[in-house]
Design an enzyme around this catalytic site. Sequence first.
Site, PDB file in Angstrom:
ATOM      1  CG  HIS A 100       7.670  -3.055  -2.499  1.00 54.93           C
ATOM      2  ND1 HIS A 100       7.897  -1.947  -1.702  1.00 54.93           N
ATOM      3  CD2 HIS A 100       7.491  -4.092  -1.646  1.00 54.93           C
ATOM      4  CE1 HIS A 100       7.831  -2.304  -0.424  1.00 54.93           C
ATOM      5  NE2 HIS A 100       7.594  -3.612  -0.361  1.00 54.93           N
ATOM      6  CG  ASP A 144       1.931  -1.488   4.977  1.00 52.73           C
ATOM      7  OD1 ASP A 144       1.761  -2.694   5.243  1.00 52.73           O
ATOM      8  OD2 ASP A 144       3.024  -1.043   4.600  1.00 52.73           O
ATOM      9  NE  ARG A 174       2.379  -9.076   7.767  1.00 49.28           N
ATOM     10  CZ  ARG A 174       2.968  -8.735   6.610  1.00 49.28           C
ATOM     11  NH1 ARG A 174       2.895  -7.500   6.164  1.00 49.28           N
ATOM     12  NH2 ARG A 174       3.617  -9.627   5.919  1.00 49.28           N
ATOM     13  CB  SER A 213       1.945  -5.430   3.497  1.00 44.57           C
ATOM     14  OG  SER A 213       3.087  -4.634   3.704  1.00 44.57           O
ATOM     15  CE  LYS A 262       5.316  -0.934   1.925  1.00 45.80           C
ATOM     16  NZ  LYS A 262       4.694  -2.065   2.631  1.00 45.80           N
TER      17      LYS A 262
HETATM   18  N1  URA Z   1       7.473  -5.795   2.052  1.00 49.78           N
HETATM   19  C1  URA Z   1       6.338  -5.167   2.469  1.00 49.78           C
HETATM   20  O1  URA Z   1       6.164  -3.987   2.214  1.00 49.78           O
HETATM   21  N2  URA Z   1       5.437  -5.871   3.145  1.00 49.78           N
HETATM   22  C2  URA Z   1       5.590  -7.171   3.419  1.00 49.78           C
HETATM   23  O2  URA Z   1       4.711  -7.747   4.019  1.00 49.78           O
HETATM   24  C3  URA Z   1       6.767  -7.825   3.007  1.00 49.78           C
HETATM   25  C4  URA Z   1       7.708  -7.111   2.316  1.00 49.78           C
END
Ligand code: URA
Length: 434
Positions: free
Chosen positions: A82, A161, A168, A183, A187
Amino acid sequence: MRAVDIITKKRDGRELTRDEIGFIVRGYTEGEVADYQMAAWLMAVYLRGMTRAETLALTEEMLHSGAVVDFSSLGRPRVDKHSTGGVGDKTSLVVAPVVAAAGVIVPMISGRALAHSGGTLDKLEAIPGFRTDLSLSEFRSVLEKTGAALIGQTAEIAPADRKIYALRDVTATVECRPLMAASIMSKKMAEGINGLVLDVKAGSGAFIKTEAEAVELARLMIDIAREMEKEAVALITDMNQPLGRAVGNSLEVIEAFETLRGRGPEDLNTLCRELSAEMIVMGRAAGDIEEGRHVYDEMIGSGAAIEKMREIITHQGGDARAIDDYELLPRACHERIVRAQASGYVEAIDAKAVGHASMLLGAGRASIDAPVDLSVGLRVESRIGDLVASGSPIVTLYFNDEANVEEAARVIEGAYTLWPHAVAPPELIKEVLR
Ligand code: URA
């Protein structure tokens, strides 16, 4: 318990209990806490921060807002990556098929565009028919058949999320380390993975500006992973200019396909190679990073990676002919070249401004439900360290609607800083934290 008391407590800088955090997360996910109250709470967290204990509690409450998938029956290691977000970051579209082609399972839950940064889900949806809203059983079935699946947060997986991320985006509460960590990790920990490779970006186009803050965020996420008994590695990478050349959904899909064919821009290929090597080692398909890099080269060179992408697209309902025929992807009607105002070496590019220019053309979301124009965006013609002559192209804009083109061009002109002396490009990979 009342939401207003929890907002007040955080507004006043006091530490929240796990029960209070659980109350607000569950209440918001189930529709009992209103958008305006959650927005106020998020802003209080943004301004006051969170302790490690609060961040861990927030992550766990968000994680358990939905199902935690168990893919252990698939028999092979499951690994994901990620990124904390940047401009032109299309690495997921490359690493997922490469790593799956190498025999590691990649169950990837991604996000949509956030503020000025692009989102993997929007990019994938530029491929005609591609579905990112798979149910849990469809997610499992695609993974069984192809070894990789790329989906969004759903009502079943990471629903908290899904809602908080979108809120957000429109309440100026993205650039906040505890909210980002919760966040991302909520996930990712819902995916039933054994390990996670994090790409934590620092620089003008990232949500985190300095390397020191990026290291702090990376350490926080690694600690959360360890707390949940998962492996994690973080690469701290440069986001002081867009990654690769393409910015905008359809354009980025083409650049990802080119990278899968071994014809991608050098910086994008280098980063994808390092991220993939880490994932391949974590997935036990290579013994060390050097061997992992070799596997990456083999998957690209043999055509296995692009063939894996074809399989993934087909199983997620997309038209895989787009891999060979880019005319099948959404295309903007017009283009406009933005030219250098003077001569010199490109010293700096405000990558956030480049992301904003792309949004002005329609590539980003202006409000929570606004549609995205998947065809528009831009191509970065000059990068940091390049010598440009006055009047030579720095960026090409691709657009359908004339309305904001002049403003986008002005934003691009302002984003470039030229310097009379030679400039070294920034180092792409700054640190690896284990
Ligand atoms: N990627 C995400 O999944 N969440 C964030 O808050 C920032 C980048």
